[in-house]
Design a protein around this motif. Structure first.
Motif: not given
Length: 580
Positions: A316-321, A521-526
């Motif tokens: 859930a850290s990316s906010g996209t889950l 590739n980016d943990p902040k958006s996936s």
């Protein structure tokens, strides 16, 4: 062997949650690599060759409802689907007045038991849509990364079709396709006039033998009931059960997974589940956890997997889950071919699905919507069952008597039977199945106020179609009308207009939901990387359609299978390197 329940403390190399396309493929690949595997399934075991599960070839009068659907079998009493959009004790909620209808399958093999077996590869453009139209995001992988696995899936499972050389509708390793049926030839005449292509379908039914464990299609047109000869693809019969015979696979049925368990460092240690048999909670331990419970169910499990390390759930850290949830678009139209009324009766059953289809044929740069659709065709002389003859009040006017006048027959008795026989085999139609644009504001989340009968927090949905999908549906209806009119059909019903979003089905109704744990590739958006591995928790993988960045104008199953195989190979490689 299969277990109804097993005490906690058992340890496996891998626990797989779900036994459909993604979970089934993982069970085969991982167990054949020598790993010990537990498959945890929320429903019961299912084998269409066993008499207790068999519905194939049973006439409708053997059903007390003459084949009508029920709450737990919404597609018909003899359809293989066990589950539905509304399962007792397993609610879900919606917010902001939006609608999303969530189909859950509760059986070994999941949704692959009753689907249309439409087995299409995503094409090169489908992985790079953002680069083409500027909407959404590109996948972190391309067609060349997945092609070797599509090839393996074709050869393992079997799919019929034809080599067409269409760039974004890639050819595969095809078995011979069945010939078109009469209604399909009529439709093709109409499509040819409109310069719309129709080609042989690509369905996963065996028209030729590929191994000694499965039979060959005998054309009973009942693939939706699951095949007792195993001639069509279902994950239970083609993947899970063979894996159990060959490898170290234990099957836990009637087991609702609550969460992925973790240790103090945030490493996954297994799963906890509630047994539907005794309503007690149990725990299984493993080195790796693989989620293949379906896009929304796997994300629900991740969201509910809260701990000190993961206060909002794993991934859930990316906010996209849970975000970027999207389903295929769907719209339909049907008509009557007058020259097919009163047609000669003969066996034209064929496979349980279309013998021909239309791949997307236009350039969206010349249209007012960004993504395309394919067309599925239906009709013919299938076995009559519950529902046959309904709508006769509106259709009777098209039945002409020997004096050239509309049928004078009444709405019941011998006259009704005569009209039904006259119309039998003359009705046909088509369905569009298209790509929607992923949207951050279409999502599922945990409802803070609602739990299911097992005490597990449920999902809450927020979903709206955009103008992109509505305009696409309008184009579908214009196309349907053109093909049917060209084919000489009488159109049934009024053409859907803007008040109904041009007949666009409610999201979730096409049962192709994807994207809630998308890869990138980016943990902040996936949520996952290109190997379907959760960024935040390296020994958790998602192998269903949750990892999809976009849907494509194709059915998702073949891509689920290919990506699950790819992720499973990666798991084996990483275990050998002692990275997992």
């Amino acid at each position: 062997m299969s277990f109804e329940i097993k005490q906690s403390g058992d340890t496996y190399d891998v626990i797989i949650v779900g036994s459909g396309a993604g979970g089934g493929m993982a069970s085969k690949v991982l167990s054949e690599a020598g790993l010990s595997v537990a498959v945890v399934e929320a429903g019961g075991d299912f084998d269409p060759a066993k008499e207790d599960d068999r519905t194939q070839l049973r006439p409708p009068w053997e059903s007390v409802r003459r084949g009508a659907g029920t709450r737990i079998r919404p597609f018909g009493d003899f359809d293989a689907a066990i589950g539905g959009w509304d399962i007792e004790g397993e609610p879900y909620t919606r917010k902001n007045g939006t609608q999303f209808d969530w189909f859950r399958s509760r059986m070994v093999g999941g949704r692959t038991n009753h689907w249309g077996r439409i087995s299409l590869r995503f094409g090169p453009n489908d992985f790079k849509r953002a680069s083409i139209d500027g909407l959404g995001d590109d996948w972190p992988i391309g067609y060349d990364d997945v092609k070797p696995y599509y090839d393996r899936v074709d050869k393992l499972i079997g799919v019929f079709g034809s080599k067409e050389g269409i760039y974004n509708e890639p050819d595969g390793f095809f078995l011979p396709p069945p010939k078109p049926r009469l209604h399909e030839l009529y439709i093709k005449k109409g499509a040819d006039k409109a310069a719309i292509p129709m080609i042989p379908s690509r369905l996963s039914m065996l028209t030729r033998p590929i191994n000694n464990e499965r039979g060959v299609c005998f054309f009973c047109n009942q693939c939706n009931r699951a095949c007792g000869a195993y001639a069509d693809f279902s994950a239970g019969t083609c993947l899970v059960h063979p894996a159990m015979k060959k490898g170290q696979v234990d099957l836990y049925t009637h087991s609702m997974v609550r969460k992925v368990t973790t240790d103090d460092s945030g490493k996954a240690t297994g799963v906890s589940f509630v047994s539907k048999v005794d309503m007690k909670e149990y725990r299984l331990n493993s080195r790796v956890v693989v989620l293949g419970a379906s896009a929304c169910e796997s994300s629900r499990i991740l969201m509910n997997s809260k701990s000190k390390v993961f206060p909002n759930g794993i991934g859930a850290s990316s906010g996209t889950l849970g975000r970027y949830l999207h389903d295929s678009t769907g719209a339909d139209r049907m008509g009557i071919i007058p020259s097919l009324m009163g047609r000669e009766r003969y066996n034209e059953d064929g496979v349980g699905g279309m013998h021909m289809y239309t791949p997307w044929w236009l350039d969206n740069k010349n249209l007012d919507f960004a993504r395309g659709y394919h067309i599925e065709y239906w009709g013919g002389m299938g076995q009559p069952s519950y529902g046959t003859g309904m709508g006769m009040d509106s259709m009777r006017k098209y039945v002409i008597d020997e004096f050239g006048k509309p049928s004078p027959n009444g709405g019941y008795g011998a006259g009704l039977k005569k009209d039904i026989r006259t119309l039998y085999g003359s009705t046909l139609g088509m369905s569009g199945r298209g790509e929607s644009v992923p949207n951050y504001d279409n999502y599922c989340e945990i409802d803070p106020d609602t739990v299911d009968k097992y005490g597990i927090p449920v999902l809450r949905f927020n979903y709206n179609w955009s103008d992109q999908e509505i305009k696409q549906a309008k184009h579908m209806q214009d196309t349907f009308e053109e093909i049917l009119t060209n084919a000489g059909a009488i159109l049934l019903g009024e053409k859907p207009g803007p008040e109904s979003k041009y007949g666009l089905a409610a999201p979730g109704r096409i049962i192709h939901e994807v994207g809630t744990a998308r890869m990138g590739n980016d943990p902040k958006s996936s949520v996952c990387n290109s190997n379907s591995q959760v960024h935040d928790c390296k020994n958790v993988f998602v192998v269903d359609a949750g990892t999809f960045v976009s849907q494509a104008d194709k059915n998702p199953t073949w891509t689920i299978l290919a990506l699950s195989w790819r992720a499973s190979d990666y798991i084996v490689s990483e275990m050998k390197k002692k990275n997992l």
